[in-house]
Design a protein around this motif. Sequence first.
Motif, mmCIF file in Angstrom:
data_model
loop_
_atom_site.group_PDB
_atom_site.id
_atom_site.type_symbol
_atom_site.label_atom_id
_atom_site.label_comp_id
_atom_site.label_asym_id
_atom_site.label_seq_id
_atom_site.Cartn_x
_atom_site.Cartn_y
_atom_site.Cartn_z
ATOM 1 N N LEU A 2 0.806 -1.008 -0.124
ATOM 2 C CA LEU A 2 0.198 0.016 0.085
ATOM 3 C C LEU A 2 0.976 1.174 -0.018
ATOM 4 N N CYS A 3 0.765 2.014 -1.033
ATOM 5 C CA CYS A 3 1.646 3.277 -1.083
ATOM 6 C C CYS A 3 0.838 4.426 -1.414
ATOM 7 N N ALA A 4 1.092 5.451 -0.414
ATOM 8 C CA ALA A 4 0.270 6.930 -0.611
ATOM 9 C C ALA A 4 1.272 7.841 0.113
ATOM 10 N N GLY A 5 0.661 9.098 0.249
ATOM 11 C CA GLY A 5 1.144 9.966 1.014
ATOM 12 C C GLY A 5 0.483 10.411 2.149
ATOM 13 N N SER A 6 1.144 10.740 3.317
ATOM 14 C CA SER A 6 0.116 11.133 4.718
ATOM 15 C C SER A 6 -0.436 12.609 4.127
ATOM 16 N N GLY A 7 0.141 13.462 3.642
ATOM 17 C CA GLY A 7 -0.343 14.606 3.400
ATOM 18 C C GLY A 7 -1.785 14.989 2.498
ATOM 19 N N ASP A 8 -2.091 13.936 1.713
ATOM 20 C CA ASP A 8 -3.019 13.834 0.739
ATOM 21 C C ASP A 8 -4.331 14.542 1.045
ATOM 22 N N PRO A 9 -4.579 15.621 0.265
ATOM 23 C CA PRO A 9 -5.775 16.455 0.676
ATOM 24 C C PRO A 9 -7.037 15.841 -0.135
ATOM 25 N N THR A 10 -6.928 14.885 -1.060
ATOM 26 C CA THR A 10 -7.925 14.471 -1.865
ATOM 27 C C THR A 10 -8.352 12.900 -1.279
ATOM 28 N N VAL A 11 -7.547 11.991 -1.171
ATOM 29 C CA VAL A 11 -7.607 10.742 -0.642
ATOM 30 C C VAL A 11 -7.168 10.743 0.744
ATOM 31 N N PHE A 12 -7.762 10.675 1.821
ATOM 32 C CA PHE A 12 -6.979 11.082 3.070
ATOM 33 C C PHE A 12 -6.476 9.577 3.722
ATOM 34 N N TYR A 13 -5.020 9.829 3.979
ATOM 35 C CA TYR A 13 -4.114 8.752 4.348
ATOM 36 C C TYR A 13 -4.581 7.754 5.517
ATOM 37 N N ASN A 34 4.615 5.115 3.249
ATOM 38 C CA ASN A 34 4.286 6.675 3.063
ATOM 39 C C ASN A 34 5.366 7.271 2.490
ATOM 40 N N VAL A 35 5.062 7.878 1.351
ATOM 41 C CA VAL A 35 6.201 8.347 0.667
ATOM 42 C C VAL A 35 6.554 9.799 1.220
ATOM 43 N N ASP A 36 5.579 10.266 2.037
ATOM 44 C CA ASP A 36 5.708 11.774 2.704
ATOM 45 C C ASP A 36 6.290 11.397 4.007
ATOM 46 N N SER A 37 7.276 10.523 4.394
ATOM 47 C CA SER A 37 8.133 10.068 5.525
ATOM 48 C C SER A 37 9.432 10.301 5.534
ATOM 49 N N ALA A 38 10.182 10.127 6.517
ATOM 50 C CA ALA A 38 11.618 9.988 6.608
ATOM 51 C C ALA A 38 11.907 8.693 6.386
ATOM 52 N N PRO A 39 13.111 8.323 5.904
ATOM 53 C CA PRO A 39 13.497 6.827 5.874
ATOM 54 C C PRO A 39 13.689 6.174 7.249
ATOM 55 N N THR A 40 13.203 4.949 7.345
ATOM 56 C CA THR A 40 13.205 4.422 8.705
ATOM 57 C C THR A 40 14.597 3.938 9.162
ATOM 58 N N SER A 41 15.551 3.671 8.402
ATOM 59 C CA SER A 41 16.924 3.264 8.629
ATOM 60 C C SER A 41 17.889 3.569 7.303
ATOM 61 N N PRO A 79 14.401 0.154 2.180
ATOM 62 C CA PRO A 79 14.389 -0.263 0.700
ATOM 63 C C PRO A 79 13.491 0.809 -0.089
ATOM 64 N N TYR A 80 12.843 1.621 0.769
ATOM 65 C CA TYR A 80 12.227 3.092 -0.011
ATOM 66 C C TYR A 80 12.772 4.421 0.325
ATOM 67 N N ALA A 81 14.009 4.361 0.638
ATOM 68 C CA ALA A 81 14.469 5.617 1.044
ATOM 69 C C ALA A 81 14.657 6.543 -0.188
ATOM 70 N N ALA A 82 14.715 5.947 -1.320
ATOM 71 C CA ALA A 82 15.178 6.656 -2.608
ATOM 72 C C ALA A 82 13.747 7.450 -2.844
ATOM 73 N N ALA A 83 12.594 6.553 -2.955
ATOM 74 C CA ALA A 83 11.195 7.205 -3.077
ATOM 75 C C ALA A 83 10.781 8.191 -2.059
ATOM 76 N N GLY A 136 -0.091 15.011 -8.707
ATOM 77 C CA GLY A 136 1.238 15.220 -9.708
ATOM 78 C C GLY A 136 2.373 14.495 -8.767
ATOM 79 N N LEU A 137 2.413 14.891 -7.410
ATOM 80 C CA LEU A 137 3.599 14.620 -6.765
ATOM 81 C C LEU A 137 3.535 12.985 -6.355
ATOM 82 N N VAL A 138 2.496 12.474 -5.889
ATOM 83 C CA VAL A 138 2.704 11.225 -5.283
ATOM 84 C C VAL A 138 2.787 10.106 -6.438
ATOM 85 N N PRO A 139 2.080 10.228 -7.593
ATOM 86 C CA PRO A 139 1.997 9.050 -8.595
ATOM 87 C C PRO A 139 3.201 8.612 -8.901
#
Length: 539
Positions: A428-439, A467-474, A478-482, A517-520
């Motif tokens: 499941l991928c999304a951004g926690s600041g999404d104003p259209t489809v709430f995370y 959550n692409v709108d978050s800091a890398p966990t470590s 594996p998703y640090a680049a995204a 635009g930003l998340v997709p």
Amino acid sequence: MKTIPLLSIVAAACLLAACGGDDSVDSPVVVDSPPARGALIQNPPARTAFFSAGDFAARLNASASGRSLLAIAGTPKCGVDVQYIRYGTVGGANESTDATGALMTPSGGPDCTGSRPVVLYAHGTTTAKSYNLANLVDENGAAYSEAVLIAAMYAAQGFIVVAPNYAGYDTSKLAYHPYLNADQSSKDMMDALSAARKALPGLIQPVQDNGKLFITGYSQGGHVAMATHKAMQAAGQSVTASAPMSGPYALAAFGDAVYYGNVNLGSTLFTPLLINSYQKAYGNIYSQLTDIYEPAYATGIDTLLPTNTPLSTLLAPGGKLPQTALFSRTPPTAPAGSPPSLQPTLNAISPPTTPPELAPLFALGFGTSNLITNSSRLNYLLDALAHPDGAVPALTNALPAASPANPMRVAAKKNDLRSWTPTRPVLLCAGSGDPTVFYNVNTQLMQGFWTSPSPAAPAASLLTVLNVDSAPTSASDPYAAAKAGFAQAKAGTAQAAVAAGASDGGASAVVQAYHGGLVPPFCNAAARGFFQQVTAAGL
């Protein structure tokens, strides 16, 4: 974010998802009778485009948006062959109809030919009736963002892509679109897949399906993707993995949140699509249009969307729809005999003032030229208060309401996806600041549902949430680049707005660009990596 000025018409509309094209492919094929489900109406299908890997890279490099996509998707290693498929499917009331879509196949080197995996892709919400993912460019040579995105992200990297336009779009004979109808959309996706598999052997440059099936989609398509995984699993059909992105999965909770005043951007477009879809499927949402809509907007709204009328016309002052005002700024009046606390409750959510960082966003959903009548909103809220969802307004058992009575709430529950447990890997991928489809009431809620004790616990080991709108966990995330890329893109959007004269630090520009635009691109890149990881692990 301190303030959010009124969004421009076009920017507000483009929040819906990856905004797409308006043209369809001409064909002499005429469907006189309803085709069988999954039938391929034209075989071989029409070829609409072919690019070598080098040509495709050159086209992307020709524009700033293309170069940005290229940086995220990577250099194409395959050419992209695009076919236009027509297939038989059903509508929201299970009526026979037809639909169209894109079949994108890779060509070229050793990782592009022979036996390849399939990505079944579900697109985001669009109001454009002529939307067609088999058109990568329009007559002026401009790129259609979502079609180009999936071509670059998947087909150019060696995946076969099947991307339906959905019933009710392009040349489909269905007079409406079954929006967020989980049963219909899953059938539509499976029918497109069946038709595409019939087409593969007869293509100009044939490729083979290697049996690995990955399902993904964004926004509306996130809901469609998850519904499809659920339906295929229930039918005993093989799914390798899925990656729903930024979708309204917990539809009943999301709907309640909106009616409680947490109005999302794009709601004046989503709501007519949803009401019309459920009226066509279930027949009991309203007796007359003014049961739900203000008289200024009621006439013809049941046939308004999808449409080829430009959004700028639909949402202009005096147009067919209000730009952002879903509800009245005057609170509904509590009925006689109600508890004394009801009127203050209604006042407090018309619009809400908490949390303060979201209050300006929610306030955009209220006005004087509103779409939904106060009486309709009140009836919905009275049912929500009597039969609360387990997540909204407060988290209890996280489940849909046991016995809702309001027809829209009943319909939303039928299409809510808190009703199954996957047996194959899911991202499941999304951004926690999404104003259209709430995370919090979609991605986060599904995460909690699937990782809680019985009955959903078996899914915990199969579930990855990004959550692409978050800091890398470590350091080994594996998703640090995204995450880093998303942060950079968000900052760049804000900086560009400031350079253009924005006085809010670019906050409004980020809000407007966030969902569409930003998340997709970052979620799609993560989905592709997830699919490759599942393949490498032999899962």
